[in-house]
Design a protein around this motif. Structure first.
Motif, PDB file in Angstrom:
ATOM      1  N   VAL A 133     -18.939 -49.228 -40.955  1.00 44.47           N
ATOM      2  CA  VAL A 133     -19.582 -49.034 -42.264  1.00 44.47           C
ATOM      3  C   VAL A 133     -20.681 -50.065 -42.497  1.00 44.47           C
ATOM      4  O   VAL A 133     -21.813 -49.722 -42.850  1.00 44.47           O
ATOM      5  N   GLU A 134     -20.381 -51.332 -42.301  1.00 42.30           N
ATOM      6  CA  GLU A 134     -21.377 -52.384 -42.543  1.00 42.30           C
ATOM      7  C   GLU A 134     -22.435 -52.429 -41.440  1.00 42.30           C
ATOM      8  O   GLU A 134     -23.579 -52.813 -41.701  1.00 42.30           O
ATOM      9  N   LEU A 135     -22.079 -52.042 -40.222  1.00 42.52           N
ATOM     10  CA  LEU A 135     -23.075 -51.966 -39.143  1.00 42.52           C
ATOM     11  C   LEU A 135     -24.148 -50.935 -39.476  1.00 42.52           C
ATOM     12  O   LEU A 135     -25.343 -51.191 -39.310  1.00 42.52           O
ATOM     13  N   VAL A 136     -23.706 -49.767 -39.958  1.00 40.11           N
ATOM     14  CA  VAL A 136     -24.657 -48.717 -40.344  1.00 40.11           C
ATOM     15  C   VAL A 136     -25.514 -49.205 -41.518  1.00 40.11           C
ATOM     16  O   VAL A 136     -26.722 -49.006 -41.540  1.00 40.11           O
ATOM     17  N   ALA A 137     -24.888 -49.869 -42.483  1.00 38.77           N
ATOM     18  CA  ALA A 137     -25.644 -50.407 -43.615  1.00 38.77           C
ATOM     19  C   ALA A 137     -26.718 -51.378 -43.132  1.00 38.77           C
ATOM     20  O   ALA A 137     -27.859 -51.345 -43.607  1.00 38.77           O
ATOM     21  N   GLY A 138     -26.379 -52.234 -42.187  1.00 37.01           N
ATOM     22  CA  GLY A 138     -27.357 -53.173 -41.634  1.00 37.01           C
ATOM     23  C   GLY A 138     -28.485 -52.462 -40.910  1.00 37.01           C
ATOM     24  O   GLY A 138     -29.657 -52.859 -41.025  1.00 37.01           O
ATOM     25  N   ASN A 139     -28.149 -51.407 -40.176  1.00 32.75           N
ATOM     26  CA  ASN A 139     -29.186 -50.621 -39.491  1.00 32.75           C
ATOM     27  C   ASN A 139     -30.129 -49.977 -40.492  1.00 32.75           C
ATOM     28  O   ASN A 139     -31.351 -49.968 -40.303  1.00 32.75           O
ATOM     29  N   ILE A 140     -29.573 -49.420 -41.564  1.00 30.81           N
ATOM     30  CA  ILE A 140     -30.402 -48.791 -42.594  1.00 30.81           C
ATOM     31  C   ILE A 140     -31.251 -49.848 -43.294  1.00 30.81           C
ATOM     32  O   ILE A 140     -32.443 -49.641 -43.555  1.00 30.81           O
ATOM     33  N   ARG A 141     -30.655 -50.987 -43.593  1.00 29.27           N
ATOM     34  CA  ARG A 141     -31.371 -52.079 -44.274  1.00 29.27           C
ATOM     35  C   ARG A 141     -32.571 -52.539 -43.458  1.00 29.27           C
ATOM     36  O   ARG A 141     -33.586 -52.959 -44.014  1.00 29.27           O
ATOM     37  N   SER A 142     -32.485 -52.453 -42.143  1.00 27.83           N
ATOM     38  CA  SER A 142     -33.568 -52.925 -41.278  1.00 27.83           C
ATOM     39  C   SER A 142     -34.702 -51.911 -41.100  1.00 27.83           C
ATOM     40  O   SER A 142     -35.713 -52.235 -40.481  1.00 27.83           O
ATOM     41  N   VAL A 143     -34.540 -50.705 -41.634  1.00 28.09           N
ATOM     42  CA  VAL A 143     -35.606 -49.699 -41.533  1.00 28.09           C
ATOM     43  C   VAL A 143     -36.807 -50.177 -42.349  1.00 28.09           C
ATOM     44  O   VAL A 143     -36.672 -50.596 -43.507  1.00 28.09           O
ATOM     45  N   VAL A 144     -37.976 -50.117 -41.742  1.00 28.25           N
ATOM     46  CA  VAL A 144     -39.198 -50.559 -42.413  1.00 28.25           C
ATOM     47  C   VAL A 144     -39.396 -49.761 -43.700  1.00 28.25           C
ATOM     48  O   VAL A 144     -39.305 -48.533 -43.695  1.00 28.25           O
ATOM     49  N   GLY A 145     -39.609 -50.459 -44.793  1.00 25.10           N
ATOM     50  CA  GLY A 145     -39.857 -49.816 -46.079  1.00 25.10           C
ATOM     51  C   GLY A 145     -38.653 -49.786 -47.000  1.00 25.10           C
ATOM     52  O   GLY A 145     -38.786 -49.556 -48.198  1.00 25.10           O
ATOM     53  N   VAL A 146     -37.448 -50.027 -46.475  1.00 30.27           N
ATOM     54  CA  VAL A 146     -36.252 -50.031 -47.322  1.00 30.27           C
ATOM     55  C   VAL A 146     -36.293 -51.277 -48.204  1.00 30.27           C
ATOM     56  O   VAL A 146     -36.449 -52.397 -47.715  1.00 30.27           O
ATOM     57  N   THR A 147     -36.178 -51.063 -49.515  1.00 27.43           N
ATOM     58  CA  THR A 147     -36.222 -52.176 -50.457  1.00 27.43           C
ATOM     59  C   THR A 147     -34.856 -52.492 -51.063  1.00 27.43           C
ATOM     60  O   THR A 147     -34.650 -53.576 -51.582  1.00 27.43           O
ATOM     61  N   ARG A 148     -33.942 -51.522 -50.999  1.00 30.99           N
ATOM     62  CA  ARG A 148     -32.616 -51.734 -51.586  1.00 30.99           C
ATOM     63  C   ARG A 148     -31.621 -50.770 -50.964  1.00 30.99           C
ATOM     64  O   ARG A 148     -31.946 -49.615 -50.695  1.00 30.99           O
ATOM     65  N   ILE A 149     -30.388 -51.249 -50.751  1.00 28.96           N
ATOM     66  CA  ILE A 149     -29.316 -50.375 -50.286  1.00 28.96           C
ATOM     67  C   ILE A 149     -28.025 -50.792 -50.982  1.00 28.96           C
ATOM     68  O   ILE A 149     -27.731 -51.974 -51.121  1.00 28.96           O
ATOM     69  N   GLU A 150     -27.286 -49.801 -51.449  1.00 29.05           N
ATOM     70  CA  GLU A 150     -25.958 -50.009 -52.013  1.00 29.05           C
ATOM     71  C   GLU A 150     -24.989 -49.183 -51.181  1.00 29.05           C
ATOM     72  O   GLU A 150     -25.320 -48.083 -50.743  1.00 29.05           O
ATOM     73  N   VAL A 151     -23.799 -49.728 -50.976  1.00 26.68           N
ATOM     74  CA  VAL A 151     -22.779 -49.028 -50.199  1.00 26.68           C
ATOM     75  C   VAL A 151     -21.565 -48.825 -51.084  1.00 26.68           C
ATOM     76  O   VAL A 151     -21.041 -49.778 -51.652  1.00 26.68           O
ATOM     77  N   GLU A 152     -21.126 -47.580 -51.206  1.00 27.04           N
ATOM     78  CA  GLU A 152     -19.912 -47.249 -51.948  1.00 27.04           C
ATOM     79  C   GLU A 152     -18.869 -46.740 -50.957  1.00 27.04           C
ATOM     80  O   GLU A 152     -19.181 -45.893 -50.127  1.00 27.04           O
ATOM     81  N   HIS A 153     -17.655 -47.280 -51.055  1.00 23.05           N
ATOM     82  CA  HIS A 153     -16.556 -46.870 -50.180  1.00 23.05           C
ATOM     83  C   HIS A 153     -15.615 -45.971 -50.955  1.00 23.05           C
ATOM     84  O   HIS A 153     -15.355 -46.201 -52.123  1.00 23.05           O
ATOM     85  N   GLY A 154     -15.098 -44.996 -50.285  1.00 25.12           N
ATOM     86  CA  GLY A 154     -14.090 -44.120 -50.866  1.00 25.12           C
ATOM     87  C   GLY A 154     -12.956 -43.933 -49.892  1.00 25.12           C
ATOM     88  O   GLY A 154     -12.897 -44.599 -48.866  1.00 25.12           O
ATOM     89  N   ARG A 155     -12.093 -43.025 -50.203  1.00 22.82           N
ATOM     90  CA  ARG A 155     -10.971 -42.761 -49.297  1.00 22.82           C
ATOM     91  C   ARG A 155     -11.039 -41.327 -48.816  1.00 22.82           C
ATOM     92  O   ARG A 155     -11.560 -40.456 -49.499  1.00 22.82           O
ATOM     93  N   VAL A 156     -10.505 -41.099 -47.661  1.00 26.17           N
ATOM     94  CA  VAL A 156     -10.466 -39.767 -47.083  1.00 26.17           C
ATOM     95  C   VAL A 156      -9.057 -39.231 -47.246  1.00 26.17           C
ATOM     96  O   VAL A 156      -8.090 -39.877 -46.859  1.00 26.17           O
ATOM     97  N   SER A 157      -8.946 -38.064 -47.839  1.00 26.85           N
ATOM     98  CA  SER A 157      -7.643 -37.424 -48.001  1.00 26.85           C
ATOM     99  C   SER A 157      -7.187 -36.891 -46.653  1.00 26.85           C
ATOM    100  O   SER A 157      -7.913 -36.169 -45.994  1.00 26.85           O
ATOM    101  N   ARG A 158      -5.998 -37.233 -46.255  1.00 27.37           N
ATOM    102  CA  ARG A 158      -5.467 -36.758 -44.975  1.00 27.37           C
ATOM    103  C   ARG A 158      -4.599 -35.527 -45.145  1.00 27.37           C
ATOM    104  O   ARG A 158      -4.096 -34.990 -44.186  1.00 27.37           O
ATOM    105  N   GLY A 159      -4.411 -35.092 -46.379  1.00 27.13           N
ATOM    106  CA  GLY A 159      -3.605 -33.887 -46.633  1.00 27.13           C
ATOM    107  C   GLY A 159      -4.341 -32.646 -46.209  1.00 27.13           C
ATOM    108  O   GLY A 159      -5.548 -32.631 -46.098  1.00 27.13           O
ATOM    109  N   GLY A 160      -3.618 -31.580 -45.987  1.00 27.85           N
ATOM    110  CA  GLY A 160      -4.276 -30.526 -45.477  1.00 27.85           C
ATOM    111  C   GLY A 160      -4.455 -29.210 -45.664  1.00 27.85           C
ATOM    112  O   GLY A 160      -5.061 -28.426 -45.206  1.00 27.85           O
TER     113      GLY A 160
END
Length: 104
Positions: A77-104
């Motif tokens: 999650v944070e690796l992807v955020a860092g990759n996105i943050r490094s894209v030229v022109g990005v001025t701000r990034i927020e990351v929201e975490h949620g949960r994945v339902s495993r029910g089916g």
């Protein structure tokens, strides 16, 4: 915190990693307008063989507002955020975490 999108499926490559926690993640990005911006924002997911659950982009004058929602192993999650943050022109990034339902 938010719940995964209804109908969001856990990719087979992620379900094999039963020990690692999987999160629904939403990246909220502001960036300068550029013709190549959108594919560059998707590249960190593509190189990890992940297809976003949702991708929205809107131009607001000289800025772009982009939302990328995906299901990812917690360890990247944070690796992807860092990759996105490094894209030229990005001025701000927020990351929201949620949960994945495993029910089916």
């Amino acid at each position: 915190m938010f719940d995964a999108l209804p109908g969001a499926l856990l990719p087979a490559s992620l379900s094999a990693e039963a020990e690692e926690r999987v999160l629904a993640v939403r990246y909220l990005v502001r960036a300068e307008v550029s013709p190549g911006l959108l594919p560059r924002l998707l590249q960190p997911l593509a190189k990890r063989d992940v297809t976003p659950e949702r991708f929205r982009a809107a131009r607001e004058g000289e800025a772009m507002r982009v939302e990328i929602a995906a299901v990812l192993p917690e360890s990247v999650v944070e690796l992807v955020a860092g990759n996105i943050r490094s894209v030229v022109g990005v001025t701000r990034i927020e990351v929201e975490h949620g949960r994945v339902s495993r029910g089916g």
